[in-house]
Design an enzyme around this catalytic site. Structure first.
Site, PDB file in Angstrom:
ATOM      1  N   GLY A   1      -7.234 -28.185   2.745  1.00 19.97           N
ATOM      2  CA  GLY A   1      -5.958 -28.327   1.818  1.00 19.97           C
ATOM      3  C   GLY A   1      -4.602 -27.515   2.107  1.00 19.97           C
TER       4      GLY A   1
ATOM      5  N   VAL B   1      -4.416 -24.324   2.123  1.00 20.35           N
ATOM      6  CA  VAL B   1      -4.467 -22.957   2.960  1.00 20.35           C
ATOM      7  C   VAL B   1      -5.121 -23.534   4.361  1.00 20.35           C
ATOM      8  CG1 VAL B   1      -5.398 -20.666   3.175  1.00 20.35           C
ATOM      9  CG2 VAL B   1      -4.544 -21.563   1.150  1.00 20.35           C
TER      10      VAL B   1
ATOM     11  N   GLY C   1     -12.502 -27.099   3.997  1.00 25.07           N
ATOM     12  CA  GLY C   1     -11.667 -27.469   3.047  1.00 25.07           C
ATOM     13  C   GLY C   1     -10.128 -27.476   3.759  1.00 25.07           C
TER      14      GLY C   1
ATOM     15  N   LYS D   1      -5.876 -15.176 -14.599  1.00 24.88           N
ATOM     16  CA  LYS D   1      -6.163 -16.484 -13.959  1.00 24.88           C
ATOM     17  C   LYS D   1      -6.038 -17.549 -14.871  1.00 24.88           C
ATOM     18  CE  LYS D   1      -6.694 -18.071  -9.796  1.00 24.88           C
ATOM     19  NZ  LYS D   1      -6.377 -17.723  -8.090  1.00 24.88           N
TER      20      LYS D   1
END
Ligand code: NAD
Length: 363
Positions: free
Chosen positions: A183, A185, A181, A81
């Site tokens: 966003g 997804v 959230g 990552k």
């Protein structure tokens, strides 16, 4: 910079690299956790971390999660990552992204990057002008591009399986799902659930994203993001950032099931046990949000969309296996999923050495 080897999130990581570029202001970390199963794959996140220690911890935890995610999804990837310290809305410039591309390239293919929170497809395209080691941009692929819809699809299928397990039917009609959230997804997930007749509640710290989900899918807005965790609902779907499930938030949860896309939802490993003790069915994040990396894998293979979706459709089977094992052993699904993934890597590790990625394509 806080400690690396003695950091509580350091779990035998193979490599942790730091990059500062004085010209563009880039401050970034790439963590490679394990390459037993293949090159370390995982997106690049850009976030205004409160401290460098927070950024390092995020990179260490997220990369370990990627190792486990690919292992359980049956993918030939290890875990890695990247994190960029900065505000994506203020600090993201073309030069900075090019410099990040150079950083990825400097690792010679050990790490494959892609989208994550704060880094979208267009940003990855800029990085790809400097490195071949990116996923999700395969030219001409039938389903090339943004993996977020596939991540949402995998989460949706897993959620339905969990609902079926808990309530005896996987019909989503009328069930209340609270999404944190909205966003890349979260929005797609809201769309799938709304199309299936679920009553979707959604929030975001960005009011315009709540408004977008209301307009597109008729979700019920939760204007104050702090209220979503305790919203009365059958399912809570964390699709924002990590560590949202801790002692305090778990005590206030009203949902029977937690199933969302965010990585590292548990603040500490003990929070998996806390959910289990409260009788809340937790669907391990790295297990159910693997759709995106599965999508990237199939883009790289050039396989059909049908083949890619068939792979994603295996996520609920893996989830149900983990849930059944957890019930039989009276342990949390989080603990069982960690163990299953680590076993896969360990068995493979005993068989062979890490592999380097072949040159896949030129940008
Ligand atoms: P995103 O940045 O597009 O969406 C996250 C949203 O959460 C943003 O709109 C942000 O404003 C909002 N948010 C942040 N803090 C919040 C809070 N406290 N309350 C409510 N909303 C808040 O990111 P994304 O690509 O949609 O990913 C969401 C999560 O899923 C991340 O944790 C990411 O690592 C994980 N994930 C994404 C993918 C993918 O394919 N994009 C794959 C696997 C996992």
């Amino acid at each position: 910079m806080s400690s690396v080897f003695s950091n509580e999130a350091f779990k035998d990581h193979e490599l942790v690299a730091f990059r500062h570029d004085r010209e563009t202001g880039l401050n970034a970390i790439i963590a490679i956790h394990d390459r037993t199963l293949g090159p370390a794959a995982g997106g690049c996140r850009m976030h205004p971390y409160a401290s460098e220690a927070d950024a390092l911890r995020d990179a260490l935890r997220l990369s370990q999660g990627m190792t486990r995610k690919s292992a359980l999804a049956g993918l030939p990837f290890g875990g890695g990552k990247a994190v960029i310290i900065g505000d994506p809305r203020r600090d993201k410039t073309r030069r900075l992204l090019e410099s990040m591309g150079d950083f990825v390239e400097s690792l010679g293919g050990r790490y494959l990057t892609g989208e994550d929170s704060g880094i979208g497809l267009d940003d990855v395209r800029v990085m790809a002008t400097r490195t071949a080691h990116v996923g999700g941009l395969q030219p001409g692929a039938e389903h090339g591009g943004d993996p977020s819809p596939t991540t949402a699809y995998g989460v949706y299928l897993a959620m339905r399986a969990a609902v079926g397990h808990r309530f005896g039917s996987d019909a989503m009609g009328g069930l209340r799902v609270a999404i944190q959230g909205l966003g890349q997804v979260g929005l797609h997930l809201a769309g799938l659930l709304a199309a299936d007749g679920a009553r979707v509640y959604g929030t975001d710290v960005r009011a315009n994203l709540i408004a977008r989900a209301v307009t597109r899918f008729g979700i019920t807005p939760v204007v104050d993001p702090a209220e979503i965790l305790a919203k009365p609902a059958e399912v809570f779907a964390p699709c924002a950032l990590g560590a949202v499930l801790d002692r305090q938030s778990i005590a206030g949860l009203k949902a029977a099931i937690v199933a969302g896309a965010a990585n590292n939802q548990l603040a500490t490993p003990g929070d998996g046990d806390r959910l289990h003790q409260r009788g809340i069915l937790y669907c391990p994040d790295f297990l159910i949000n693997a759709g995106g990396i599965i999508d990237i894998h199939h883009q790289r293979l050039g396989s059909s969309k049908a083949r890619m979706r068939a792979h994603v459709q295996r996520i609920p089977d893996t989830l149900l296996k983990v849930i059944r094992r957890s019930e039989a052993a009276q342990r949390s699904p989080a603990e069982v999923a960690d163990e299953e993934a680590d076993d896969i890597v360990h068995c493979a590790w005993r068989g062979r050495a890490p592999v380097d990625v072949p040159q896949l394509r030129t940008a």
